[in-house]
Design a protein around this motif. Structure first.
Motif, PDB file in Angstrom:
ATOM      1  N   THR A  26     -12.445   7.449   9.469  1.00 47.75           N
ATOM      2  CA  THR A  26     -13.086   6.636   8.428  1.00 47.75           C
ATOM      3  C   THR A  26     -12.134   6.381   7.271  1.00 47.75           C
ATOM      4  OG1 THR A  26     -14.074   8.582   7.397  1.00 47.75           O
ATOM      5  CG2 THR A  26     -15.406   7.406   9.012  1.00 47.75           C
ATOM      6  N   TYR A  27     -11.306   7.358   6.921  1.00 50.68           N
ATOM      7  CA  TYR A  27     -10.296   7.138   5.878  1.00 50.68           C
ATOM      8  C   TYR A  27      -9.271   6.107   6.335  1.00 50.68           C
ATOM      9  CZ  TYR A  27     -11.797  10.982   2.872  1.00 50.68           C
ATOM     10  OH  TYR A  27     -12.508  11.795   2.038  1.00 50.68           O
ATOM     11  N   HIS A  28      -8.907   6.149   7.608  1.00 53.76           N
ATOM     12  CA  HIS A  28      -7.956   5.169   8.137  1.00 53.76           C
ATOM     13  C   HIS A  28      -8.532   3.764   8.017  1.00 53.76           C
ATOM     14  CE1 HIS A  28      -5.747   2.868  11.217  1.00 53.76           C
ATOM     15  NE2 HIS A  28      -4.730   3.630  10.856  1.00 53.76           N
ATOM     16  N   LEU A  29      -9.799   3.590   8.343  1.00 53.29           N
ATOM     17  CA  LEU A  29     -10.427   2.276   8.223  1.00 53.29           C
ATOM     18  C   LEU A  29     -10.578   1.872   6.754  1.00 53.29           C
ATOM     19  CD1 LEU A  29     -11.746  -0.164   9.547  1.00 53.29           C
ATOM     20  CD2 LEU A  29     -13.899   1.101   9.537  1.00 53.29           C
ATOM     21  N   ALA A  30     -10.926   2.814   5.903  1.00 53.97           N
ATOM     22  CA  ALA A  30     -11.103   2.489   4.482  1.00 53.97           C
ATOM     23  C   ALA A  30      -9.790   2.071   3.829  1.00 53.97           C
ATOM     24  CB  ALA A  30     -11.695   3.686   3.744  1.00 53.97           C
ATOM     25  N   ASP A  31      -8.656   2.587   4.321  1.00 52.03           N
ATOM     26  CA  ASP A  31      -7.361   2.200   3.760  1.00 52.03           C
ATOM     27  C   ASP A  31      -6.977   0.773   4.127  1.00 52.03           C
ATOM     28  OD1 ASP A  31      -6.938   4.575   2.485  1.00 52.03           O
ATOM     29  OD2 ASP A  31      -5.644   5.421   4.056  1.00 52.03           O
ATOM     30  N   ASP A  32      -7.469   0.259   5.233  1.00 54.35           N
ATOM     31  CA  ASP A  32      -7.112  -1.076   5.693  1.00 54.35           C
ATOM     32  C   ASP A  32      -8.372  -1.787   6.177  1.00 54.35           C
ATOM     33  OD1 ASP A  32      -5.851  -3.352   6.541  1.00 54.35           O
ATOM     34  OD2 ASP A  32      -4.769  -2.404   8.188  1.00 54.35           O
ATOM     35  N   LEU A  33      -9.082  -2.400   5.254  1.00 47.66           N
ATOM     36  CA  LEU A  33     -10.316  -3.114   5.589  1.00 47.66           C
ATOM     37  C   LEU A  33      -9.998  -4.546   6.019  1.00 47.66           C
ATOM     38  CD1 LEU A  33     -12.794  -1.912   2.832  1.00 47.66           C
ATOM     39  CD2 LEU A  33     -12.831  -1.388   5.262  1.00 47.66           C
ATOM     40  N   SER A  34      -9.375  -4.656   7.166  1.00 45.49           N
ATOM     41  CA  SER A  34      -9.051  -5.956   7.740  1.00 45.49           C
ATOM     42  C   SER A  34      -9.358  -5.904   9.236  1.00 45.49           C
ATOM     43  CB  SER A  34      -7.566  -6.277   7.520  1.00 45.49           C
ATOM     44  OG  SER A  34      -6.761  -5.354   8.237  1.00 45.49           O
ATOM     45  N   ARG A  35      -9.183  -7.049   9.883  1.00 48.73           N
ATOM     46  CA  ARG A  35      -9.400  -7.047  11.333  1.00 48.73           C
ATOM     47  C   ARG A  35      -8.391  -6.147  12.037  1.00 48.73           C
ATOM     48  NH1 ARG A  35     -10.689 -13.368  12.621  1.00 48.73           N
ATOM     49  NH2 ARG A  35     -12.689 -13.379  11.549  1.00 48.73           N
ATOM     50  N   ARG A  36      -7.169  -6.154  11.539  1.00 45.29           N
ATOM     51  CA  ARG A  36      -6.137  -5.299  12.131  1.00 45.29           C
ATOM     52  C   ARG A  36      -6.488  -3.822  11.950  1.00 45.29           C
ATOM     53  NH1 ARG A  36       0.344  -5.439  10.967  1.00 45.29           N
ATOM     54  NH2 ARG A  36       0.836  -3.695  12.327  1.00 45.29           N
ATOM     55  N   GLY A  37      -6.935  -3.445  10.757  1.00 41.85           N
ATOM     56  CA  GLY A  37      -7.334  -2.062  10.515  1.00 41.85           C
ATOM     57  C   GLY A  37      -8.527  -1.655  11.360  1.00 41.85           C
ATOM     58  N   ALA A  38      -9.463  -2.589  11.537  1.00 44.39           N
ATOM     59  CA  ALA A  38     -10.628  -2.293  12.379  1.00 44.39           C
ATOM     60  C   ALA A  38     -10.212  -2.133  13.842  1.00 44.39           C
ATOM     61  CB  ALA A  38     -11.667  -3.404  12.241  1.00 44.39           C
ATOM     62  N   ALA A  39      -9.280  -2.966  14.308  1.00 48.22           N
ATOM     63  CA  ALA A  39      -8.801  -2.849  15.687  1.00 48.22           C
ATOM     64  C   ALA A  39      -8.058  -1.533  15.897  1.00 48.22           C
ATOM     65  CB  ALA A  39      -7.902  -4.033  16.027  1.00 48.22           C
ATOM     66  N   GLN A  40      -7.226  -1.163  14.919  1.00 50.01           N
ATOM     67  CA  GLN A  40      -6.517   0.113  15.022  1.00 50.01           C
ATOM     68  C   GLN A  40      -7.496   1.277  15.049  1.00 50.01           C
ATOM     69  OE1 GLN A  40      -3.894   0.053  11.655  1.00 50.01           O
ATOM     70  NE2 GLN A  40      -2.381  -1.232  12.690  1.00 50.01           N
TER      71      GLN A  40
END
Length: 111
Positions: A26-40
């Protein structure tokens, strides 16, 4: 009739290690709230849950009281902690920081 058994503290601590992994995701997603971050972030649970399910089922089905099962759970728990700590850097630019002399020459970034 179903047979019931107590859950051991080792099994609970094993599960807690992977709760930490979900928090890291969840911290990883919160750091990058983009489509790329969601895919990662969508790719990472495959490793996390794959590592969690096999030892969890083995401990449940074969019994945590067996010494070999306990050793496997402790080993996977320790390695899982290292995996969880690396989640935040899992999609970094490269395996080593720039200009680090301890990295193999093939891993170093140009420049």
């Amino acid at each position: 009739m179903s047979s019931r058994r107590e859950v051991s503290p080792l099994e609970l601590f094993f599960d807690l290690v992977f709760v930490f992994a979900v928090i890291q995701l969840t911290y990883h997603l919160a750091d990058d709230l983009s489509r790329r971050g969601a895919a990662q972030t969508a790719v990472l649970p495959v490793a996390v849950f794959g590592t969690w399910t096999y030892p969890g089922f083995e401990a449940t089905l074969l019994g945590i009281h067996r010494p070999l099962t306990r050793a496997m759970v402790v080993l996977v728990m320790g390695l899982g902690l290292f995996m969880n700590a690396a989640i935040s850097r899992s999609f970094a630019a490269g395996p080593c920081p720039r200009r680090r002399s301890t990295c193999p020459r093939s891993w170093r970034s140009p420049g």
